[in-house]
Design a protein around this motif. Structure first.
Motif, mmCIF file in Angstrom:
data_model
loop_
_atom_site.group_PDB
_atom_site.id
_atom_site.type_symbol
_atom_site.label_atom_id
_atom_site.label_comp_id
_atom_site.label_asym_id
_atom_site.label_seq_id
_atom_site.Cartn_x
_atom_site.Cartn_y
_atom_site.Cartn_z
ATOM 1 N N PHE A 41 0.816 -1.215 0.000
ATOM 2 C CA PHE A 41 0.000 0.000 0.000
ATOM 3 C C PHE A 41 0.855 1.273 0.000
ATOM 4 C CE2 PHE A 41 -1.971 -3.328 2.677
ATOM 5 C CZ PHE A 41 -2.966 -3.719 1.795
ATOM 6 N N ALA A 44 -0.350 4.038 -2.401
ATOM 7 C CA ALA A 44 -1.539 4.730 -1.895
ATOM 8 C C ALA A 44 -1.178 5.703 -0.778
ATOM 9 C CB ALA A 44 -2.570 3.713 -1.404
ATOM 10 N N GLN A 166 -6.288 0.803 -4.885
ATOM 11 C CA GLN A 166 -5.300 1.752 -4.365
ATOM 12 C C GLN A 166 -5.928 3.123 -4.137
ATOM 13 O OE1 GLN A 166 -2.256 1.320 -3.368
ATOM 14 N NE2 GLN A 166 -1.635 -0.655 -4.181
ATOM 15 N N THR A 170 -6.059 5.195 -0.764
ATOM 16 C CA THR A 170 -5.532 6.566 -0.752
ATOM 17 C C THR A 170 -6.485 7.522 -0.049
ATOM 18 O OG1 THR A 170 -4.280 6.219 -2.794
ATOM 19 C CG2 THR A 170 -4.803 8.491 -2.197
#
Length: 361
Positions: A41, A44, A166, A170
């Motif tokens: 991640f 993100a 993603q 985010t």
């Protein structure tokens, strides 16, 4: 006497030191595992941090009218999401449509024969074209290339799903960056081994670098891609949105740029006999699009980045290679933090100051 001798025989590796070493190893292992958990991640989180920095004035304005931290953060995230997601979805649909149309156009026999006739009419390039056709068979290679692109379309759809996930992460992270901004900053300050002034200097360098990267690189690239696509549309060339996006992406990469697209297009127009369109495209691309970088970059960035061009180039390319798309943000940020730490060390060693001395920013 015996107690002191027994303490001396124990040597350097005391029980307390051994426990401290074990604690350090366990802590290092825990940090490594946390890094592995967060790594998928990382793009993100990097873009969430960039959005939190550049859209903080929006969040601050909303907080004036919505006293609740959670409500204000949620409203800011919704506005940012609408600004980013809605145009992106429309743009993605248009790109997919134009890409499909261009693939079918290239595959048609009429399009191939048309360019073959254009080449044969130009006596100067006809021998070269004949040699290329004899040794490389462009028609067959073109069809093969198009089929390869078509075979990657399912993978593109799967990648789009990953991009959607993603994006959700985010905006989820962006909500907490807005709502708990001061708590995060306080935590970082408490964990930093630097003095308060030195920590603030590093924070300021990160903010300036993110703003310079987003406004000075991304925004300028968007403007260049938009101007290139507008000219493609005005001249009646196929796929203006598709090629405008391609020119914008190429403008992000140092050394490359929109000329990789518009120069071949101008050459093909000239070969086809459209000298007027070729001249207009050359002037527009070589003057207007090319000068946008020199005109807008100083306006958007000014003296915020304060780094040499070559290290920034290496940071962007290395960041893209190491982190993917998020490397566009993380690469310059890593470089900026490193330079800030080097400046702090140089200031301390040159002036003989200690870590707890507040250095002037």
């Amino acid at each position: 006497m015996e107690n002191s001798r027994r303490d001396g025989d124990e040597g350097w590796l005391t029980r307390e030191r051994m426990l401290a070493m074990i604690l350090i190893l366990i802590t290092g292992l825990a940090f490594y595992l946390c890094y592995r958990l967060v790594y998928p991640f990382l793009p993100a989180l990097a873009w969430a941090l960039a959005l939190a920095i550049i859209t903080y004035p929006l969040h601050r304005t909303i907080k004036r009218y919505l006293p609740s931290e959670s409500v204000a953060a949620g409203a800011a995230v919704v506005i940012v999401a609408l600004i980013i997601v809605a145009p992106s979805m429309l743009l993605a649909q248009r790109i997919a449509l134009e890409a499909t149309q261009n693939i079918e156009l290239v595959k048609t026999e009429a399009a191939i024969n048309r360019w073959q006739a254009v080449i044969e009419r130009n006596r100067r390039i006809a021998p070269v074209a004949g040699w290329i056709d004899k040794h490389f068979n462009p028609r067959q290679e073109t069809v093969r290339f198009v089929e390869q692109i078509r075979s990657h379309i399912p993978g593109f759809v799967t990648g789009s799903i990953g991009v959607g996930i993603q994006l959700l992460i985010t905006f989820f992270a962006l909500f907490y960056f807005f709502r708990d901004r001061y708590a995060f900053l306080h935590l970082l300050r408490s964990l930093s081994p630097l003095s308060h002034a030195e920590t603030e200097r590093v924070f300021a360098r990160v903010v300036d670098t993110v703003q310079a990267t987003v406004f000075g690189t991304l925004l300028v690239a968007i403007v260049q891609g938009f101007l290139g696509g507008i000219m493609f549309w005005w001249l009646g060339l196929s796929g203006p949105v598709l090629w405008g996006v391609v020119m914008g992406l190429l403008a992000i990469i140092p050394i490359l740029g929109p000329f990789v697209v518009w120069v071949p297009a101008a050459i093909m127009l000239a070969i086809d006999g459209d000298w007027g369109k070729a001249l207009i495209l050359t002037i527009w691309g070589g003057v207007v699009v090319a000068l946008i970088d020199n005109l807008l970059y100083p306006i958007f960035v000014g003296g915020k980045l304060r780094l040499h061009t070559f290290p920034v180039f290496m940071a962007i390319i290395g960041g893209l290679a190491l982190f993917g798309a998020s490397g566009l943000i993380l690469g310059p940020v890593v470089l900026a933090v490193t330079v800030a730490l080097i400046d702090i060390w140089r200031y301390r060693t040159a002036a003989g100051r200690k870590a707890d001395t507040d250095a002037a920013a």
